[in-house]
Design an enzyme around this catalytic site. Structure first.
Site, short mmCIF file in Angstrom:
data_model
loop_
_atom_site.label_atom_id
_atom_site.label_comp_id
_atom_site.label_asym_id
_atom_site.label_seq_id
_atom_site.Cartn_x
_atom_site.Cartn_y
_atom_site.Cartn_z
N LEU A 169 35.65 14.49 2.95
CA LEU A 169 36.98 14.42 3.54
C LEU A 169 37.09 13.23 4.47
CD1 LEU A 169 39.81 15.47 4.15
CD2 LEU A 169 38.80 17.05 5.83
N ASP B 241 27.74 12.26 16.91
CA ASP B 241 27.23 13.61 16.69
C ASP B 241 28.00 14.55 17.62
OD1 ASP B 241 25.80 16.01 16.71
OD2 ASP B 241 23.86 15.03 16.53
N TRP C 263 37.85 25.31 -0.82
CA TRP C 263 37.24 24.85 -2.07
C TRP C 263 37.36 23.33 -2.24
CZ3 TRP C 263 37.91 28.57 -6.84
CH2 TRP C 263 37.56 29.87 -6.48
N GLY D 116 31.45 12.28 5.50
CA GLY D 116 31.62 13.38 4.55
C GLY D 116 32.71 13.06 3.53
N THR E 205 38.53 26.64 7.60
CA THR E 205 38.20 27.12 6.27
C THR E 205 38.75 28.50 5.94
OG1 THR E 205 36.28 27.76 4.90
CG2 THR E 205 36.04 28.01 7.26
N ASP E 206 38.84 28.78 4.66
CA ASP E 206 39.22 30.11 4.18
C ASP E 206 38.17 31.16 4.50
OD1 ASP E 206 37.61 28.61 2.35
OD2 ASP E 206 38.03 30.04 0.76
N TYR F 224 28.50 31.12 8.33
CA TYR F 224 29.38 29.96 8.27
C TYR F 224 30.78 30.33 8.72
CZ TYR F 224 32.45 26.47 6.11
OH TYR F 224 33.44 25.53 5.88
N THR G 131 28.43 22.70 6.65
CA THR G 131 29.05 23.37 5.51
C THR G 131 28.05 23.98 4.53
OG1 THR G 131 29.17 21.26 4.31
CG2 THR G 131 31.11 21.91 5.61
#
Length: 297
Positions: A16, A39, A161, A14, A112-113, A136, A73
């Protein structure tokens, strides 16, 4: 003398994960498999990978750390595929944390936010009450609970973001649309903190070094983003500016004018206070990071 690290990064393919892998150095050994190699929904692969990490670290005299960048995501798709999202975002971290606890390997889990309701009027602190409004967000909140309740030496790092050089993201989408459309309408009633994955990766590796040295923060949930905030429309206009395009071509619209399957937080800015209070280097302002992103192309 800095501690030598051996870092396992699930989700290594990914945006990141790739930036974390790029931080490999003579003192930092990074193993960053994609989902084909690791995985997180497959218990056997998780146990084998964490075991191999612990063995490799012991053989090289380094300190093992896992930074979990694996995640489902696809925010809108999760509304109708919550079972799969839960498997990756909650069950996977639960198994990963259990494996880390068994082998005494510290774990840094990226969240995450979207775990917040998005109705605040000030930046969210780690201690604020959660209230995800999307599948999510629910699955990511469940993943946080699984990690923090596992007994592993673990830290949850929330961010927001994200955009990077690889993978699909808002910056790349806006750049593509700039070349194909005369005018763009972008929502102007959602506020958040854009974060370059390169900067986040550097911050996570900073935290990993602290953890490996036995100096991990007492607070187990931290927020790490580029500082400052902007609306999606403001962000798009900044991208246009860096592309040499007229930002006036980006017109504001409301969320109601752009309905999506998953609810988006109206306000999801994350406070950097917890990161700074832990003695970690704060990330630069989002607009400076965006400028650096384009300068690096």
């Amino acid at each position: 003398m800095p501690v030598r690290l051996t870092v396992l990064v699930p989700g290594g393919s990914g945006q990141l994960g790739r930036d974390l892998a790029a931080l490999a150095s003579p003192s930092v050994d990074v193993v960053a498999p994609g989902s084909a190699g690791l995985d997180v929904t497959l218990t056997g692969q998780v146990l084998a990978s964490v075991g191999a990490l612990a063995d490799r670290a012991r053989e090289t005299g380094s300190a093992p750390v896992v930074i979990n960048a694996a995640a489902y995501t696809a925010v809108d798709a999760a509304e109708t595929d919550e079972e799969r999202a839960f498997a990756v975002n909650a069950d996977g971290p639960r198994v990963l944390a259990a494996a880390c606890a068994a082998r005494r390997v510290p774990l840094i889990h990226v969240s995450t936010d979207y775990v917040f309701p998005g109705d605040a009027f000030r930046p969210y602190e780690p201690s604020d009450e959660l209230g995800p409004r999307s599948a999510y967000g629910r699955t990511k909140a469940a993943g946080e609970d699984a990690v923090l309740g596992s007994g592993a030496s673990s830290w949850v790092v929330r961010t927001s973001w994200l955009y990077g050089k690889s993978g699909a993201n808002f910056v790349k989408t806006i750049a593509r649309l700039e070349s194909s459309r005369e005018m763009l309408s972008v929502v102007d009633d959602q506020v958040g903190g854009p974060t370059w994955t390169f900067d986040l990766a550097s911050g996570l590796m900073d935290l990993a070094s602290r953890v490996a040295a036995g100096d991990g923060p007492a607070r187990r949930v931290l927020h790490c983003t580029n500082t400052g905030s902007v609306t999606w429309c403001g962000f798009a206009r900044a991208i246009f500016t860096h592309l040499g395009a007229d930002p006036a071509r980006v017109k504001p619209c409301t969320t109601a004018e752009f309905p999506r399957p998953a609810a988006r937080p109206a306000y999801s800015v994350l406070s950097p206070a917890s990161w700074c209070e832990a003695g970690l280097t704060p990330l630069r302002p989002w607009d400076e990071a965006l400028a650096a992103y384009f300068a690096a192309e």
